[in-house]
Design a protein around this motif. Structure first.
Motif, PDB file in Angstrom:
ATOM      1  N   VAL A 294       0.830  -1.195   0.000  1.00 55.44           N
ATOM      2  CA  VAL A 294       0.000   0.000   0.000  1.00 55.44           C
ATOM      3  C   VAL A 294       0.868   1.249   0.000  1.00 55.44           C
ATOM      4  CG1 VAL A 294      -0.202  -0.012   2.527  1.00 55.44           C
ATOM      5  CG2 VAL A 294      -1.928   1.181   1.154  1.00 55.44           C
ATOM      6  N   GLY A 295       0.413   2.262  -0.740  1.00 54.69           N
ATOM      7  CA  GLY A 295       1.103   3.543  -0.799  1.00 54.69           C
ATOM      8  C   GLY A 295       0.108   4.675  -0.962  1.00 54.69           C
ATOM      9  N   LEU A 296       0.498   5.861  -0.520  1.00 56.13           N
ATOM     10  CA  LEU A 296      -0.341   7.052  -0.672  1.00 56.13           C
ATOM     11  C   LEU A 296       0.078   7.795  -1.943  1.00 56.13           C
ATOM     12  CD1 LEU A 296      -0.400   8.455   2.968  1.00 56.13           C
ATOM     13  CD2 LEU A 296      -2.367   7.573   1.696  1.00 56.13           C
ATOM     14  N   ILE A 297      -0.823   7.932  -2.880  1.00 55.06           N
ATOM     15  CA  ILE A 297      -0.525   8.659  -4.110  1.00 55.06           C
ATOM     16  C   ILE A 297      -0.500  10.156  -3.796  1.00 55.06           C
ATOM     17  CG2 ILE A 297      -1.308   9.139  -6.470  1.00 55.06           C
ATOM     18  CD1 ILE A 297      -2.542   6.349  -6.502  1.00 55.06           C
ATOM     19  N   ASN A 298       0.564  10.828  -4.227  1.00 59.50           N
ATOM     20  CA  ASN A 298       0.676  12.243  -3.868  1.00 59.50           C
ATOM     21  C   ASN A 298      -0.229  13.116  -4.737  1.00 59.50           C
ATOM     22  OD1 ASN A 298       2.151  12.538  -6.288  1.00 59.50           O
ATOM     23  ND2 ASN A 298       4.104  12.294  -5.239  1.00 59.50           N
ATOM     24  N   ARG A 299      -0.418  14.322  -4.254  1.00 52.99           N
ATOM     25  CA  ARG A 299      -1.345  15.286  -4.876  1.00 52.99           C
ATOM     26  C   ARG A 299      -2.736  14.661  -5.030  1.00 52.99           C
ATOM     27  NH1 ARG A 299       1.689  18.913  -9.388  1.00 52.99           N
ATOM     28  NH2 ARG A 299      -0.109  20.220  -8.812  1.00 52.99           N
ATOM     29  N   ALA A 300      -3.118  13.865  -4.044  1.00 52.77           N
ATOM     30  CA  ALA A 300      -4.391  13.146  -4.080  1.00 52.77           C
ATOM     31  C   ALA A 300      -5.567  14.108  -3.896  1.00 52.77           C
ATOM     32  CB  ALA A 300      -4.416  12.097  -2.981  1.00 52.77           C
ATOM     33  N   PRO A 301      -6.688  13.819  -4.547  1.00 49.25           N
ATOM     34  CA  PRO A 301      -7.864  14.689  -4.398  1.00 49.25           C
ATOM     35  C   PRO A 301      -8.539  14.553  -3.039  1.00 49.25           C
ATOM     36  CG  PRO A 301      -8.368  12.818  -5.816  1.00 49.25           C
ATOM     37  CD  PRO A 301      -6.901  12.772  -5.569  1.00 49.25           C
ATOM     38  N   HIS A 302      -8.321  13.420  -2.352  1.00 47.94           N
ATOM     39  CA  HIS A 302      -8.963  13.190  -1.056  1.00 47.94           C
ATOM     40  C   HIS A 302      -7.912  12.680  -0.059  1.00 47.94           C
ATOM     41  CE1 HIS A 302     -11.760  12.147  -4.428  1.00 47.94           C
ATOM     42  NE2 HIS A 302     -12.445  13.143  -3.863  1.00 47.94           N
ATOM     43  N   PRO A 303      -6.964  13.532   0.327  1.00 47.29           N
ATOM     44  CA  PRO A 303      -5.830  13.069   1.145  1.00 47.29           C
ATOM     45  C   PRO A 303      -6.222  12.577   2.530  1.00 47.29           C
ATOM     46  CG  PRO A 303      -5.854  15.463   0.995  1.00 47.29           C
ATOM     47  CD  PRO A 303      -6.878  14.974   0.021  1.00 47.29           C
ATOM     48  N   ASN A 304      -7.235  13.200   3.130  1.00 45.98           N
ATOM     49  CA  ASN A 304      -7.630  12.768   4.476  1.00 45.98           C
ATOM     50  C   ASN A 304      -8.363  11.431   4.439  1.00 45.98           C
ATOM     51  OD1 ASN A 304      -6.917  15.187   6.312  1.00 45.98           O
ATOM     52  ND2 ASN A 304      -7.965  16.134   4.576  1.00 45.98           N
ATOM     53  N   ALA A 305      -9.224  11.256   3.472  1.00 49.77           N
ATOM     54  CA  ALA A 305      -9.907   9.968   3.309  1.00 49.77           C
ATOM     55  C   ALA A 305      -8.893   8.865   3.000  1.00 49.77           C
ATOM     56  CB  ALA A 305     -10.952  10.060   2.201  1.00 49.77           C
ATOM     57  N   ALA A 306      -7.850   9.224   2.266  1.00 49.92           N
ATOM     58  CA  ALA A 306      -6.796   8.252   1.966  1.00 49.92           C
ATOM     59  C   ALA A 306      -6.112   7.790   3.249  1.00 49.92           C
ATOM     60  CB  ALA A 306      -5.785   8.868   1.009  1.00 49.92           C
ATOM     61  N   ARG A 307      -5.840   8.705   4.154  1.00 50.96           N
ATOM     62  CA  ARG A 307      -5.186   8.344   5.420  1.00 50.96           C
ATOM     63  C   ARG A 307      -6.087   7.445   6.269  1.00 50.96           C
ATOM     64  NH1 ARG A 307      -4.072  14.054   5.190  1.00 50.96           N
ATOM     65  NH2 ARG A 307      -1.954  14.419   4.417  1.00 50.96           N
ATOM     66  N   VAL A 308      -7.367   7.756   6.282  1.00 50.66           N
ATOM     67  CA  VAL A 308      -8.306   6.918   7.033  1.00 50.66           C
ATOM     68  C   VAL A 308      -8.345   5.516   6.443  1.00 50.66           C
ATOM     69  CG1 VAL A 308     -10.729   6.583   7.668  1.00 50.66           C
ATOM     70  CG2 VAL A 308      -9.717   8.876   7.765  1.00 50.66           C
ATOM     71  N   ALA A 309      -8.391   5.421   5.115  1.00 53.76           N
ATOM     72  CA  ALA A 309      -8.444   4.122   4.454  1.00 53.76           C
ATOM     73  C   ALA A 309      -7.199   3.294   4.753  1.00 53.76           C
ATOM     74  CB  ALA A 309      -8.602   4.314   2.946  1.00 53.76           C
ATOM     75  N   VAL A 310      -6.038   3.933   4.723  1.00 57.16           N
ATOM     76  CA  VAL A 310      -4.780   3.224   4.966  1.00 57.16           C
ATOM     77  C   VAL A 310      -4.701   2.730   6.401  1.00 57.16           C
ATOM     78  CG1 VAL A 310      -2.302   3.573   5.217  1.00 57.16           C
ATOM     79  CG2 VAL A 310      -3.450   4.297   3.123  1.00 57.16           C
ATOM     80  N   ASN A 311      -5.079   3.578   7.354  1.00 55.42           N
ATOM     81  CA  ASN A 311      -5.036   3.162   8.757  1.00 55.42           C
ATOM     82  C   ASN A 311      -6.017   2.028   9.026  1.00 55.42           C
ATOM     83  OD1 ASN A 311      -3.337   4.979  10.846  1.00 55.42           O
ATOM     84  ND2 ASN A 311      -3.891   6.196   9.054  1.00 55.42           N
TER      85      ASN A 311
END
Length: 379
Positions: A294-311
């Motif tokens: 798993v990785g966080l794609i940068n310049r993401a349109p929904h960065p906070n939702a991405a962090r919640v999903a990863v956690n």
């Protein structure tokens, strides 16, 4: 207090005072630490709910995992995205979108090769480590090897949460006695010349095994070169054909293809096929992350939702759900039940596991160059 001072020696009184101070101070600091992560987590959750969705670029079945489990816990965060990580050309299309200033994706969940070679090397990922909030996720003692495993050189961008046994060497049980093998070098015995077949190593699907033999200090380029030039190995791009050839006895051994993909159906039919066990070769057993990265794609349109999903994905709940939904993963979390992990994929004590998805082994270019040169030499 004066009466206490007279009854207790001064040194002991100072020690007692220090102890009282520490007892009073420690809970406060611990509480502050707890409050700090909780406050940041609540702030992220609130922002994620306002964003309203998370877009996954992921391998097959993650849509089921997130819609069935994540969506129930976070109904305000809609999960969307086309599940296409294994489709040829999609990763390059994403890079093309980014060059056109189109940033459509939030989270990558998939194979090591695409995550590393395309997204990480293409500088499309943010560090994931700072985005981990939940104490149970951050606590590396809960993970196999007592650490988070990253497959990028910086050890911060692409986290591997799966570590399953991957049997890339299979055989016909009527033609091969696995006890005759102690080392992968035994594949070079003259009696196996012309009796082996392999999955086309230039196609996706064999990279984990190729990296294992090429970079392994006890095998290396010499082993791979001799295997390809001396043993007259047949090549196929068709998994069904490979399985049929092995089951019929046309070939005795099959190389460089995941035994689960190759033999699940033939084994259910009772055909004489199997894969070499994890203790067969002294060089060790291949342990791969498969699509569990798993990785966080940068310049993401929904960065906070991405962090919640990863956690959530890396939490106990998320990893238990992951093991239930997928066919044969073995989560790197060691604080969860393994009842859903098939015995043939489960890590066991006493086996020499070699992780094929490690930063220093990820470069496929020298391997493919060797394969190309070996084939030309063979001709």
């Amino acid at each position: 207090m004066k009466r206490l001072e007279h009854s207790i020696p001064r040194a002991k009184l100072l020690a007692l005072s220090l102890l009282i101070f520490l007892v009073r101070a420690t809970p406060g600091k611990a509480g502050e630490a707890r409050f700090a992560w909780q406050a940041e987590w609540e702030k992220t959750l609130q922002a994620a709910r306002q964003e309203g969705q998370v877009v996954l670029y992921s391998a097959r079945d993650y849509d089921v995992l997130f819609s069935k489990f994540f969506q129930k816990q976070y109904p305000e965060i809609k999960v969307s995205g086309v599940i296409t990580a294994n489709t040829p050309g999609v990763s390059q299309r994403i890079l093309a979108e980014r060059r056109a200033e189109k940033y459509l994706w939030d989270v990558y969940i998939g194979g090591a090769s695409t995550g590393y070679s395309v997204l990480y090397k293409g500088k499309a990922l943010d560090p994931i480590r700072p985005a981990l909030f939940l104490p149970e996720v951050v606590d590396e003692s809960k993970w196999w090897g007592k650490q988070h495993e990253y497959i990028d050189e910086q050890r911060s961008h692409l986290l591997a949460f799966n570590a399953e046994l991957q049997p890339y060497f299979s055989y016909n049980t009527k033609l091969v006695n696995p006890k005759d093998f102690k080392s992968l070098w035994d594949l070079l015995q003259p009696k196996w010349k012309g009796r082996m077949v392999m999955f086309d190593p230039t196609l996706p699907g064999s990279s984990s095994a190729l990296r294992f033999v090429y970079y392994h200090p006890e095998l290396g380029p010499e082993f791979l070169h001799r295997l390809l030039t001396e043993m007259n190995i047949a090549v196929s791009r068709d998994l069904r054909q490979l399985g049929d050839w092995l089951a019929s006895g046309k070939y005795a051994i099959c190389l460089f293809v995941d035994g689960h993909r190759l033999l699940d159906a033939p084994k259910r039919q009772g055909l004489p096929v199997d894969w070499f066990g994890p203790r067969t070769f002294q060089e060790g057993a291949i342990m791969g992350s498969a699509s569990g990265n798993v990785g966080l794609i940068n310049r993401a349109p929904h960065p906070n939702a991405a962090r919640v999903a990863v956690n959530w994905l890396l939490s106990r709940e998320g990893q238990m759900a992951y093991q239930r939904i997928f066919e044969k993963p073995d989560s790197r979390r060691i604080d969860i039940p393994k009842d859903d992990v098939p015995a043939f994929s489960r890590r066991v004590e006493g086996v020499r596991y070699i992780a094929s998805d490690k930063p220093e082994w990820m470069d496929l270019k020298p391997i493919l160059k060797l394969v190309s040169e070996a084939w030309k030499e063979k001709k």
